[in-house]
Design a protein around this motif. Structure first.
Motif, mmCIF file in Angstrom:
data_model
loop_
_atom_site.group_PDB
_atom_site.id
_atom_site.type_symbol
_atom_site.label_atom_id
_atom_site.label_comp_id
_atom_site.label_asym_id
_atom_site.label_seq_id
_atom_site.Cartn_x
_atom_site.Cartn_y
_atom_site.Cartn_z
ATOM 1 N N VAL B 290 0.857 -1.195 0.000
ATOM 2 C CA VAL B 290 0.000 0.000 0.000
ATOM 3 C C VAL B 290 0.885 1.234 0.000
ATOM 4 C CG1 VAL B 290 -1.924 -1.117 1.181
ATOM 5 C CG2 VAL B 290 -0.157 0.050 2.521
ATOM 6 N N ARG B 291 0.358 2.312 -0.570
ATOM 7 C CA ARG B 291 1.156 3.533 -0.648
ATOM 8 C C ARG B 291 1.040 4.312 0.651
ATOM 9 N NH1 ARG B 291 3.908 5.380 -4.769
ATOM 10 N NH2 ARG B 291 2.872 3.995 -6.226
ATOM 11 N N GLU B 292 2.173 4.545 1.279
ATOM 12 C CA GLU B 292 2.232 5.352 2.503
ATOM 13 C C GLU B 292 3.247 6.452 2.253
ATOM 14 O OE1 GLU B 292 0.414 5.066 5.061
ATOM 15 O OE2 GLU B 292 -0.365 3.020 5.071
ATOM 16 N N ASP B 293 2.819 7.688 2.395
ATOM 17 C CA ASP B 293 3.720 8.819 2.179
ATOM 18 C C ASP B 293 4.448 8.700 0.843
ATOM 19 O OD1 ASP B 293 2.971 9.655 4.701
ATOM 20 O OD2 ASP B 293 4.600 8.496 5.648
ATOM 21 N N GLY B 294 3.700 8.326 -0.182
ATOM 22 C CA GLY B 294 4.290 8.271 -1.516
ATOM 23 C C GLY B 294 5.039 6.997 -1.823
#
Lengths: 541, 359, 537
Positions: B290-294
């Protein structure tokens, strides 16, 4: 500058059976077959390059090295070996050996480019015409050789100016012609002995076409040189025989498949074909030159070679009479068989049949060479005594020598010993002695010769010439050669014999063609005739 | 038309029926499968080279190769006489004499690689009898990573050359030379990559000795575990070639074509045959991201699925149900495409779904 | 497929693969079959070895063209002109199967008038193929006892893809070469289960089994089956969806497609995906597309998944798991079902792939007689309408699904972009034998990488010189959309003035250049034609 690649390809692309002709054109132009030449041929004839490469590599004489075509090749057949071919080979720069080149009645033949020379160790090379057969000592009646010694016989004028037998054949019509031929008893003189009339009738009755007549002039059997003399000195007899076959079968095209080692013969034949255009009418005959492969004398290998395919023998059935050249009905006959046809047609079946002795019908040319005073081609009545040929006609051995063995059918019939000299020259008698007449090559060995080594050479020849298709022949000829040479296999006599018998039996029983079936006759006859020589050889190992 | 039942001959004393055009080899195989052969491949024209399949036919002077002899009415055929078995043993001894290692060949080399080995056991051929020179020279200089050209094991049955020509139509390899010196080669003796070879691997799969072998598979020859095969279908183009996935434990160690595959009948191409290593490539995704902070970071299935679902719900809420789109794969099985279209059609009541066929 | 659906009523290969050995004349157009469908091509080679005549129309001297008895090297994008002229010749030479035309077609007179002016000479001026060769091809196909047509993306990936297909269909209908073994019109499907994805309903216009979403009966059927309301309006095609990303489409689920490399106009495509509010990718690898996603879900792959593929000849076959997937990777049906359940849907409580497939069969008329158990045998060609049905290897026997076959009347038009002074060279794209699509699979296997380690642009040797390029050196390839640097390979496969490259290598994203236009009916991109400029780099 010779012709360009595209000149050559354009010249051959539309021709019948073009591949061998085109390869020879490049080979002759360049002195070898280069990678570029093979690429051009593959593209020009739309054949796979790998296939073409494999096929080219099958033949002895296509050289892939620059200048290779013109390097001398020295015959090292069994008789030339006796005459010192090894010495001559060492004397000539860049020379390589070649198997029996079909001139066993004179000094050692050497092929150089498009020329056949003859040579003797220490005396260099000279050009020599094909020797004529010696005069018939019995002044008996001949069929094929009746006119061969006449001056100018190789020209149409010398042949009588016209194809009279062909005219008569056309007059008779196919049915009467085939009956006449059947009554003559003529059978294949190349070795297989199949009745000629039956073969022609099968082609005549086979559906499909165009039908083809092939003259098998791939005289590769060591010790055989009869077809060469017929073609060189009486080419019109051969062509007329083909034309009669065409008339009988409805064939419209013909090929002479000529062995590579007879370049001069190609010129003779092509000149004769030119002269005979009117006689041949719309029967189109071409000469196609082989490239050095004994197996191509086997008729189905020959057909594959002619078609440009890999020259393995085909599985039979179907036979060439229904599925021959390009899968069409095809007559394949030996030169001698075809040359016998015009006299039979002209003089009748009874005349020809009456030439044989006893129950035998007709004649057979025997190529006699080796340790006799007068080697050469002799046309004998079938049923003629071997002893009489060896001792009366050919003069027997040199003074102080005794004959210890002769070969039969060139090499394929194995050896006969002095006890067998009482045999008569016909298949029933020779087969009863475990051999056969075949193409009629008889090589003679006197008491100086090491018969185990002669057998080794013979088997090495078969091993070299085995096409590689069927296992028993491909491996068996190799294993028997090793055992004769002593490079592998048991040394204890009993074990040695057991292995050689076992290999030979399986080869003779299950090989796919005549080569592998016949080759063990060499070892079997050696063991029968010279058991002590074998033991001595084994004891030396 | 004659019905097949009307053709009969006597096979080893038993009256059997045969089909028009059937060879004695095929007939014998239907009745016991005991006649051996090394040069036979169902898909190729019979060659009659190995002569192991010889049988006796009454009236014939010598045994005949059953693979090239068509059955005929009234024939009397014997397939198992003492003499035939003696010749077969002699032939087997001759073949093994130039290929003594033939009895110990890794099955990963190819589908047919055990044929000589099995015959060597049957005829107790160990290479001792008829020993002598050996033919064939391995081409260790061929750098291709797919087809091992281990011609030390070659027995010149020409199945490779024939399959390349008759089946594959590539004519990349040929029979060079003759007799005992016969070799399998490309034009000008070059490596396969310089020839017309398309690396379909058909030669490998028909080779009865493993002389031509699957280099990708052979790397796993020493891997632990039982060799197992799972029938499947090639993942590349639309032809749908059937194949067997070879595994040892949880590792794919090779692919072999399915000879009864309806679409391919034993054929494969370079990709289906040799390009399977991607399955267990270290680049494979093994956890949801999953995308977290880009940045894409690893997540549990629950987290990832929640994030995925939330995003779609949010888009639909903000822009309407028609704001969501799905693209199904033409690579994945039906169950993938079916569930995707069902998801779009039931969760978003739209038909905003497509597959990648228009690309 | 839409082209065939309109004229015949069914968009799929008409005949099975085993029929490929049977024709006496084979016409291949726009198919590099030996590289893209190598195993199918072996059957054609066998047919040819047996005596069949092979006619190949392709701008390039592809391997199939080199084998052909007749090669028609048409300029890229001029298929309609070529095929129109062939129809003209068939009519002119009296090779029309009049009984077939009367019994099974409609619109013949219109077509006859339409092609009257399409002489081979006219076509030569457009296609560059000698008029005499066009005649030879038409006469050979027209006289064939069993003539079969094979094509792939070289026909469909044009702005006139539907016109191309319908032009081919006209030849079939004129000569009655359909509905019999060894004949037919046969589009070869490119991906292992692209046929199955359509069969399973992943289409904006059709439910599973090609049941139109616009038919209220179908709407009722699926509402009954799924227990929710479903829409009567067609969805967008993927191409439109990407175009409208960020303005109409805001969230996307992409399964197993590396869109930004495989799709045309790659820069536009990347921007489209970036403009989404939410992107979920299900894949095996972290592809260039997955790198743009908000959520990446790892799927189990081939060899790890039980399921069904349907091949190009409409034959569903089982694939089986041989090993466990890596780590947490899961079958896609499981992933999608989990997602659906989280979105509140019911009917996704599947325990196995078998349950999913059996549900598909129960709703699809083409799969009605199939089941998970039955496809294990792999012996049916759909349609298999009911249990016990033997399947349908040959379509269109006796009747077309739409009744009569329809003669369409397409006319030649230029590609979306044509060469000019600025972009004087035709670029055409395609496949290479060793690689597959964007190399996510083949690029991770030693064999293909050995054979084709890098992308090249194939340029005719004479053009290499003429354009100041050098064999083995880099060139800059530019179109109206972008440019890429790629190594030049001198190769006479492509004719002068046309260059070729594949789109398999992401470091040479050839699809940055393509995407000049789309077929107005199918939205299929014109990947086969793109004017470019090429200069030393």
């Amino acid at each position: 500058m010779g012709p360009s690649d595209s000149d050559l390809i354009d010249r051959w692309r539309g021709a019948p059976a073009p591949l061998l002709g085109l390869l020879h054109a490049f080979h002759d132009r360049d002195g070898h077959l280069s990678d570029e030449a093979l690429r051009a041929v593959a593209e020009g004839l739309r054949v796979p390059l790998a296939d073409l490469y494999g096929t080219v590599s099958f033949y002895h004489h296509f050289s892939r090295k620059s200048g290779g075509r013109d390097a001398p090749r020295v015959c090292d057949g069994p008789v030339c070996k006796q005459r010192g071919s090894d010495v001559l080979l060492a004397e000539l720069e860049g020379a390589t050996p070649m198997p029996c080149a079909g001139r066993c009645d004179e000094p050692i033949p050497v092929l150089r480019g498009g020329q056949v020379l003859v040579g003797t160790p220490g005396e260099g090379l000279r050009a020599a015409p094909t020797p004529l057969p010696p005069p018939n000592p019995a002044e008996g009646e001949e069929c094929c050789f009746a006119h061969v010694r006449e001056e100018g016989r190789s020209t149409l004028a010398g042949y009588g100016g016209a194809y009279r037998a062909l005219a008569r054949a056309r007059e008779l019509g196919p049915e009467a012609l085939l009956e006449e031929l059947d009554a003559s008893g003529l059978a294949g003189r190349g070795g297989a002995g199949f009745p000629t009339a039956r073969k022609w009738r099968a082609v005549r009755e086979a559906p499909g076409g165009p039908k083809t007549v092939v003259c098998n002039a791939d005289e590769g059997e060591p010790g055989c040189f009869k077809d060469r003399v017929l073609m060189d000195h009486d080419p019109h007899a051969v062509l007329e025989g083909m034309a009669v076959a065409a008339a009988a079968t409805g064939a419209t095209r013909g090929f002479v498949y000529l062995r590579y080692e007879y370049p001069h013969t190609q010129t003779v034949l092509e000149r004769a074909i030119d002269e005979a255009r009117d006689e041949l009418d719309d029967f189109e005959v071409c000469v196609r030159r082989g490239a050095g492969a004994y197996i191509c004398g086997e008729e189905t290998s020959l057909l594959n070679s002619l078609e440009g395919a890999h020259p393995f023998p085909r599985n039979r059935p179907p036979f060439p009479v229904t599925h021959g050249f390009e899968q069409t009905p095809t007559v394949v006959n030996n030169v001698e068989t075809l040359a016998s046809v015009p006299p039979i047609v002209e003089r009748g079946a009874d005349w020809y049949a009456g030439l044989g002795l006893g129950e035998q019908r007709g004649t057979k040319i025997i190529s006699l060479s080796g340790d006799v005073r007068r080697p050469g081609n002799y046309e004998v009545p079938l049923g003629f005594p071997l002893h009489q040929l060896l001792f009366d006609w050919a003069g027997g051995p040199e003074d102080g020598r005794e004959l210890q063995a002769v070969t039969m059918a060139g090499l394929s019939g194995g050896f006969l010993g002095p006890d067998d000299f009482a045999a008569t020259l016909d298949e029933p008698c020779l087969r009863s002695r475990g051999s056969f007449l075949g193409a009629g090559g008889v090589m003679v060995f006197d008491d100086r010769r090491d018969m185990v080594d002669v057998a080794r050479q013979a088997m090495a020849f078969f091993a070299d010439e085995s096409c590689g298709k069927c296992f028993p022949c491909r491996i068996g000829t190799q294993r028997l050669t090793e055992r004769l040479a002593g490079t592998a296999g048991p040394t204890a006599p009993d074990a040695w014999r057991k292995e050689v018998h076992a290999i030979g039996e399986t080869m003779a029983q299950v090989s796919a063609c005549g080569l592998g079936i016949a080759a063990p006759l060499i070892t079997e006859s050696l063991l029968r005739l010279f058991p002590e020589r074998v033991d001595e050889a084994l004891a030396r190992r | 038309m004659t019905s097949p039942a009307e053709h009969r001959l006597l096979l080893d004393g038993e009256s059997v029926s045969f089909r028009e055009g059937e060879t004695l080899f095929e007939l014998a195989r239907r009745h016991g499968d005991a006649v051996p052969s090394l040069c036979f491949d169902d898909r190729l024209e019979p060659l009659g080279a190995c002569r192991l399949c010889v049988v006796e036919v009454e009236g014939q002077a010598r045994p005949v190769a059953s693979c090239t002899t068509q059955a005929a009415d009234g024939m009397v055929v014997r397939t198992m006489t003492e003499a035939l078995e003696r010749h077969r043993k002699a032939l087997c001894d001759l073949v093994v004499s130039e290929n003594p290692a033939g009895a110990t060949i890794d099955p990963l080399r190819g589908s047919a690689s055990q044929e000589l080995a099995a015959l060597a056991v049957r005829y107790e051929a160990d290479g001792g009898r008829f020993a002598g020179a050996r033919s064939g020279a391995s081409r260790t200089d061929d750098p291709n990573p797919m087809i091992l050209r281990d011609y030390d094991h070659c027995i010149s049955c020409y199945r490779c050359v024939r399959v390349c020509s008759e089946q594959q139509g590539d004519d990349a390899i040929t029979v060079g030379g003759r007799g005992f010196a016969t070799r399998i080669t490309t034009e000008f003796e070059g490596p396969l990559a310089d020839s017309a070879c398309t690396f379909c691997g058909q030669c490998v799969q028909t080779c009865p000795t493993g002389a031509l072998a699957d280099r990708r598979a052979l790397r796993h020859a020493d891997a632990p575990g039982e060799l197992a095969a799972t029938r499947s279908v090639c993942p590349y183009c639309g032809v749908g070639c059937s194949l067997d996935i070879l595994t040892k434990g949880e590792r794919i160690v090779g692919v072999q074509p399915a000879f009864d595959g309806p679409a391919n009948e034993g054929a494969l191409c370079v990709k289906g045959q040799f390009a399977w290593e991607w399955v267990q490539h270290p680049d494979r995704l093994a956890t949801p991201l999953v995308r977290e902070d880009g940045e894409l970071v690893e997540a549990s299935w629950d987290e990832a699925l929640d994030r995925a679902a939330d995003g779609f719900r949010e888009a639909a809420r903000a822009h309407g149900r028609e704001a969501v789109y799905a693209v199904a794969s033409g690579r994945a099985p039906h169950e993938s495409a079916y569930t995707i279209q069902k998801l779009v059609r039931t969760c978003f009541q739209s038909n905003h779904v497509d597959n990648c066929s228009r690309a | 497929m839409a082209g065939l659906a309109a004229t015949l009523g069914r968009g799929a290969m008409s005949n099975p693969l085993e029929d490929m050995d049977k024709p006496d004349v084979i016409f291949c157009i726009g198919t590099n079959m030996t590289e893209a469908h190598p195993v199918a091509a072996t059957r054609l080679k066998k047919a040819q070895a047996r005596g069949a005549t092979l006619i190949v129309a392709d701008p390039r001297q592809i391997p199939l063209a080199r084998r052909a008895d007749l090669h028609l090297p048409l300029r890229v994008g001029t298929d309609v002109a070529l095929l129109g002229a062939m129809a003209h010749v068939i009519v002119r030479e009296g090779l029309v199967d009049e009984a077939f035309v009367a019994e099974r077609t409609e619109g013949f007179e219109r077509l006859r008038d339409h092609v009257a002016s399409f002489t081979p000479e006219w076509a030569e001026s457009i296609t560059g193929v000698a008029a005499a060769d066009i005649e030879r091809a038409a006469i050979a196909y027209g006289r064939a006892e069993r003539g079969a047509i094979y094509y792939t993306l070289g026909i469909t990936e044009h702005i006139c893809g539907v016109d191309n297909v319908q032009s081919l269909c006209n030849l079939v209908l004129l000569t009655g070469n359909i509905g019999r073994p060894g004949t037919g019109i046969n589009p070869m499907r490119g991906q292992n289960n692209i046929q199955g994805a359509g069969d399973a309903g992943a289409l904006p216009n059709n439910y599973p089994g090609f049941q139109p979403v616009t038919d209220p009966n179908n709407q009722a059927k699926f509402e009954r089956a799924w227990g929710v309301r479903v829409d009567l309006e067609k969805g967008m095609t993927k191409v439109r969806a990407l175009e409208r990303a960020g303005e109409k489409i805001f969230a996307m689920l992409i399964c197993g497609e590396n869109t930004v490399v495989s799709d045309p106009d790659a820069d536009h495509c990347r921007r489209a995906l970036e403009s989404l509010e939410h992107l979920v990718v299900i894949d095996l690898f972290l592809t260039e597309t997955a790198e743009l996603a908000d959520v990446v879900l790892p799927a189990s792959s081939w060899g790890e998944t039980d399921g069904v593929f349907t091949n190009t000849e409409r034959r569903p076959q089982r694939v089986r798991a041989a090993i466990a997937p890596p780590g947490e990777a899961r079958p896609e049906w499981w992933i999608v079902s989990q997602l659906a359940r989280r979105l509140g849907a019911e009917g996704f409580e599947y325990e196995s792939a078998a349950e999913v497939f059996d549900e598909l069969c129960s709703l699809s008329p083409t799969y009605g007689g199939l089941s998970w158990e039955l496809v294990a045998e792999g012996r049916h060609h759909w349609p298999v309408p009911e249990a016990g049905h033997p399947g349908t290897p040959v379509l269109h026997i006796g009747e077309f699904p739409r009744g009569r076959g329809l003669f369409a009347t397409p006319s030649f038009r230029d590609p979306a972009e044509v060469t000019d002074e600025e972009y004087p060279v035709w670029l055409t794209t395609g496949r290479r034998l060793a690689h597959y699509h964007t190399r996510t699979m083949s690029g991770r296997s030693a064999g293909p990488e050995f054979l084709v380690p890098e992308e090249v642009v194939e340029v005719h040797p004479a053009d290499v010189t003429a354009w100041g390029l050098a064999d083995g050196e880099n060139a800059l390839l530019s179109s109206r959309r972008g440019s890429v640097v790629v190594r030049v390979a001198a190769d006479d496969t492509s004719p002068r003035g046309t260059v070729f490259s594949s789109f398999s290598f992401s470091d040479v994203p050839v699809n940055v250049l393509t995407g000049s236009g789309y077929d107005p009916v199918t939205d299929t991109a014109e990947l086969k034609v793109c004017p470019v400029r090429i200069e030393p780099a």
